[in-house]
Scaffold this motif. Structure first.
Motif, short mmCIF file in Angstrom:
data_model
loop_
_atom_site.label_atom_id
_atom_site.label_comp_id
_atom_site.label_asym_id
_atom_site.label_seq_id
_atom_site.Cartn_x
_atom_site.Cartn_y
_atom_site.Cartn_z
N GLY A 213 -3.33 -13.95 -14.50
CA GLY A 213 -1.93 -13.97 -14.88
C GLY A 213 -1.41 -12.65 -15.41
N SER A 214 -2.23 -11.62 -15.37
CA SER A 214 -1.77 -10.31 -15.83
C SER A 214 -0.57 -9.86 -15.02
N PRO A 215 0.44 -9.28 -15.65
CA PRO A 215 1.61 -8.80 -14.89
C PRO A 215 1.27 -7.69 -13.90
N LEU A 216 0.11 -7.05 -14.05
CA LEU A 216 -0.30 -6.01 -13.11
C LEU A 216 -1.09 -6.58 -11.93
N ALA A 217 -1.57 -7.82 -12.04
CA ALA A 217 -2.42 -8.40 -11.00
C ALA A 217 -1.64 -8.62 -9.71
N ARG A 218 -2.29 -8.30 -8.61
CA ARG A 218 -1.74 -8.49 -7.27
C ARG A 218 -2.88 -8.25 -6.29
N GLU A 219 -2.62 -8.28 -5.01
CA GLU A 219 -3.70 -8.13 -4.03
C GLU A 219 -4.43 -6.80 -4.24
N GLY A 220 -5.74 -6.90 -4.47
CA GLY A 220 -6.55 -5.70 -4.65
C GLY A 220 -6.51 -5.11 -6.03
N VAL A 221 -5.82 -5.78 -6.97
CA VAL A 221 -5.69 -5.26 -8.34
C VAL A 221 -6.01 -6.37 -9.33
N GLU A 222 -6.88 -6.07 -10.29
CA GLU A 222 -7.14 -7.01 -11.38
C GLU A 222 -7.18 -6.27 -12.70
N ARG A 252 -8.40 -2.66 -22.12
CA ARG A 252 -8.46 -3.40 -20.85
C ARG A 252 -9.24 -2.59 -19.81
N CYS A 253 -9.67 -3.27 -18.77
CA CYS A 253 -10.25 -2.61 -17.59
C CYS A 253 -9.34 -2.91 -16.41
N LEU A 254 -8.86 -1.86 -15.75
CA LEU A 254 -8.01 -1.99 -14.57
C LEU A 254 -8.82 -1.59 -13.36
N ARG A 255 -8.97 -2.54 -12.42
CA ARG A 255 -9.76 -2.29 -11.21
C ARG A 255 -8.84 -2.41 -10.00
N LEU A 256 -8.89 -1.41 -9.13
CA LEU A 256 -8.09 -1.40 -7.91
C LEU A 256 -9.00 -1.15 -6.72
N PHE A 307 0.58 3.15 -10.15
CA PHE A 307 -0.83 3.47 -9.93
C PHE A 307 -1.21 3.19 -8.47
N ARG A 308 -2.13 4.01 -7.97
CA ARG A 308 -2.68 3.77 -6.64
C ARG A 308 -4.10 4.29 -6.59
N ALA A 309 -4.99 3.48 -6.00
CA ALA A 309 -6.38 3.91 -5.81
C ALA A 309 -6.48 4.68 -4.51
N SER A 310 -6.79 5.96 -4.61
CA SER A 310 -6.83 6.80 -3.41
C SER A 310 -8.24 7.19 -3.01
N SER A 311 -9.25 6.52 -3.56
CA SER A 311 -10.64 6.79 -3.21
C SER A 311 -11.21 5.62 -2.43
N SER A 312 -12.18 5.90 -1.58
CA SER A 312 -12.73 4.86 -0.71
C SER A 312 -13.51 3.80 -1.48
N ASN A 313 -14.00 4.15 -2.67
CA ASN A 313 -14.76 3.18 -3.47
C ASN A 313 -13.91 2.49 -4.52
N GLY A 314 -12.58 2.62 -4.42
CA GLY A 314 -11.70 1.98 -5.38
C GLY A 314 -11.71 2.69 -6.72
N VAL A 315 -11.16 2.03 -7.73
CA VAL A 315 -11.02 2.63 -9.06
C VAL A 315 -11.40 1.62 -10.12
N ALA A 316 -12.11 2.09 -11.12
CA ALA A 316 -12.30 1.34 -12.36
C ALA A 316 -11.84 2.24 -13.49
N ALA A 317 -10.82 1.82 -14.22
CA ALA A 317 -10.26 2.62 -15.31
C ALA A 317 -10.20 1.77 -16.58
N TYR A 318 -10.44 2.41 -17.71
CA TYR A 318 -10.30 1.75 -19.00
C TYR A 318 -8.97 2.17 -19.60
N VAL A 319 -8.22 1.18 -20.08
CA VAL A 319 -6.85 1.42 -20.55
C VAL A 319 -6.75 0.99 -22.02
N VAL A 320 -6.28 1.91 -22.87
CA VAL A 320 -6.05 1.62 -24.28
C VAL A 320 -4.54 1.45 -24.46
#
Length: 333
Positions: A213-222, A252-256, A307-320
């Motif tokens: 239910g995160s407002p950022l969640a969508r296809e390919g994003v959690e 939080r952890c943002l994964r794309l 935000f956009r993940a522009s790498s082939s292995n996706g992105v894992a970012a930590y957000v404060v």
């Protein structure tokens, strides 16, 4: 310039004598960093990358194998994200009250008012991304053993947290008072909580609480919760780490997935992004920032960011995010 709010890992400026334990054998090769905010370094020459107050401090520690950070206690929250290497967190004033080993991606929030140290137990240089609570994170309380070794190697800690290095010709000014080691009564007030209680303060990535239910969640994003002190206005329940001590921020952890994106939106609180894996493209009205592993970026409050993940292995970012209860973001049409 929006680029001035980006701190690249390759451009980090270390301080090698930030604290009174910096000459202690086993601790003399560590590098400390103050990324955002004044930090807690005792050396007034510590480089600060971005001094703007955020309500929390961002720092870092880089240590080669077998390098130790000595036993100490903090007055505000101290959170570590393992970016590189394998680490052991060590508890107790004499480093003999247990601990926990951590791998890349793991997170620990160490309760206030207890002694902790940490050692790189891996085979490569390691890096910890750190979050400290408050604009003023208070002074560090060191174990008595640290004071003994500091005197032996020419370092003097003054009341108020200023470090004097006598090997460089610095002197203790008249009227200045040396910081005394904690007394037996003070040490008793900094007792280590039970191990079963401390176990809930460390998480592996698989234990992060993904929120559909995160407002950022969508296809390919959690977006997953790591530290949530209280129920938030953007739809996150308390936990998995809530803590019985104050934090003053959410983690939080943002994964794309590769190519996935989050459209432009505005936040009401401070937001700092640390990229752990992949390449993250951040687009703002003032320009675009391309972040790689180890890079840190702070977006001004009220400025749209996408935000956009522009790498082939996706992105894992930590957000404060600042505050116990971040607000719902506003998406820009």
């Amino acid at each position: 310039m929006i680029s001035s709010r980006l701190i690249r890992y390759a451009d980090l400026v270390p301080c090698r004598n930030a604290f009174v334990d910096s000459r202690t054998p086993g601790s003399d090769r560590k590098e400390n960093f103050t990324l955002i905010g004044p930090g807690v370094a005792e050396n007034p020459n510590q480089h600060v990358h971005i001094a703007e107050p955020h309500g929390f401090n961002i720092g870092g520690a880089r240590q080669p194998p077998r390098c130790l950070n000595s036993q100490h206690s903090h007055d505000t929250a101290e959170v570590f994200v393992v970016h590189k290497g394998r680490w052991r967190m060590i508890f107790g004033v004499n480093a003999d009250e247990g601990g926990v080993e951590m791998e890349e991606g793991d997170v620990i929030s160490i309760p206030i008012h207890m002694f902790r140290g940490f050692e790189n137990v891996g085979e490569e240089t390691g890096f910890l991304f750190a979050v400290l609570g408050g604009d003023n994170a208070g002074k560090v309380t060191w174990s008595p053993r640290v004071f003994d070794l500091a005197t032996e190697y020419g370092l003097v800690l003054l009341e108020g947290g200023r470090l004097v290095d006598t090997t460089l010709g610095e002197t203790v000014l008249a009227g200045a008072k040396r910081q005394l080691p904690p007394s037996t009564a003070e040490i008793a007030q900094l007792a280590t909580p039970p191990q079963d209680k401390l176990a809930g303060c460390v998480l592996k990535p698989r234990q992060f609480a993904v929120n559909p239910g995160s407002p950022l969640a969508r296809e390919g994003v959690e977006e997953a919760a790591i530290i949530t002190p209280a129920a938030t206005n953007d739809g996150f329940a308390p936990g998995p780490i809530a803590g019985w001590w104050p934090h003053g921020f959410n983690l939080r952890c943002l994964r794309l997935e590769s190519g996935a994106s989050v459209p432009a939106h505005v936040r009401d609180e401070e937001e700092v992004i640390f990229v752990h894996r992949g390449v993250l493209q951040v687009t703002t009205p003032e320009g675009e920032v391309i972040m790689g592993p180890g890079d840190t970026f702070t977006t001004p409050k009220g400025m749209p960011r996408a935000f956009r993940a522009s790498s082939s292995n996706g992105v894992a970012a930590y957000v404060v995010r600042g505050g116990d209860s971040p607000a719902m973001p506003s998406f820009v049409s």
